[in-house]
Design a protein around this motif. Sequence first.
Motif, PDB file in Angstrom:
ATOM      1  N   GLY A  90     -87.104 -74.842  24.655  1.00  0.00           N
ATOM      2  CA  GLY A  90     -86.625 -74.736  23.293  1.00  0.00           C
ATOM      3  C   GLY A  90     -87.003 -75.939  22.458  1.00  0.00           C
ATOM      4  N   THR A  91     -86.843 -75.782  21.165  1.00  0.00           N
ATOM      5  CA  THR A  91     -87.020 -76.892  20.238  1.00  0.00           C
ATOM      6  C   THR A  91     -85.690 -77.135  19.545  1.00  0.00           C
ATOM      7  OG1 THR A  91     -87.720 -75.434  18.448  1.00  0.00           O
ATOM      8  CG2 THR A  91     -89.464 -76.393  19.840  1.00  0.00           C
ATOM      9  N   VAL A  92     -85.509 -78.364  19.088  1.00  0.00           N
ATOM     10  CA  VAL A  92     -84.280 -78.720  18.395  1.00  0.00           C
ATOM     11  C   VAL A  92     -84.609 -79.630  17.221  1.00  0.00           C
ATOM     12  CG1 VAL A  92     -83.817 -80.699  19.920  1.00  0.00           C
ATOM     13  CG2 VAL A  92     -81.924 -79.639  18.660  1.00  0.00           C
ATOM     14  N   GLU A  93     -83.907 -79.396  16.125  1.00  0.00           N
ATOM     15  CA  GLU A  93     -83.951 -80.277  14.968  1.00  0.00           C
ATOM     16  C   GLU A  93     -82.512 -80.564  14.584  1.00  0.00           C
ATOM     17  OE1 GLU A  93     -86.278 -78.902  11.667  1.00  0.00           O
ATOM     18  OE2 GLU A  93     -87.937 -78.299  12.957  1.00  0.00           O
ATOM     19  N   VAL A  94     -82.223 -81.839  14.368  1.00  0.00           N
ATOM     20  CA  VAL A  94     -80.872 -82.246  14.009  1.00  0.00           C
ATOM     21  C   VAL A  94     -80.941 -83.071  12.732  1.00  0.00           C
ATOM     22  CG1 VAL A  94     -78.826 -83.534  14.720  1.00  0.00           C
ATOM     23  CG2 VAL A  94     -80.162 -82.290  16.428  1.00  0.00           C
ATOM     24  N   ALA A  95     -80.125 -82.694  11.764  1.00  0.00           N
ATOM     25  CA  ALA A  95     -79.992 -83.468  10.532  1.00  0.00           C
ATOM     26  C   ALA A  95     -78.526 -83.861  10.394  1.00  0.00           C
ATOM     27  CB  ALA A  95     -80.436 -82.628   9.335  1.00  0.00           C
TER      28      ALA A  95
END
Length: 162
Positions: A90-95
Motif C-alpha cells: 500500500g501507499t500512505v500520505e499523511v497531512a
Amino acid sequence: MARRIEHHTTSPHSAEKVYGAMVDETYLRDRLAAIGGKDAQLVTYSSTGENTSYQLKQGVPAEHVPSAVKAALGGDLVIQRTEAWAAGAGTVEVAVNGVPGRLEGSFTVLDNGSGSKLTLSGEVKVSIPFLGGKIEKLIAEQVAILLDKENEFTSQWLANRG
C-alpha cells in the motif's frame, strides 16, 4: 530537509490475514473507535476487486501536543491519512492541519516465519524554518508509536475472529 522513516511491526498472523484486516471497512472503523483519538472517522472508503483506498481522520487533543508544535498549530492536532492498498502492499500520505508538510510512504505486508511483518518506508517533510526538523522528528516518532498501537490492535482483532 526531509527525514526518512522506516518502521517494522510483526504479527503472529499471516500476511494474508493482516492485509485482509487492513482493507476491511469494519476493521478500520473498529480500529478508529479504539485508538483513533479525538473526532476520529473513516472519511472515505472504496474497494473494487483487488484495490482498496480510504481516508482516515485522527485527532490528538492540544493538551497532548508538545508546546512548540502546539504554538504552530494553534489547537488540536488533526491528521488526515490516505491509504491505497493492492495485493499486500500500500501507499500512505499523511497531512497534519496547519503544518506545511507531509509524510509519504509505502507499506508492505509479507509472511515472516510463522507470522508476518508490516513495513512502512517513507519520508517526512515539514517546511517550517527552524522548527521543521523538530516537527519532522516528532511526526516520525508519533507515527512509530501509532503503528505499534495499530499492530497490537490488529493482532487482537484478528485473534478475536479465530
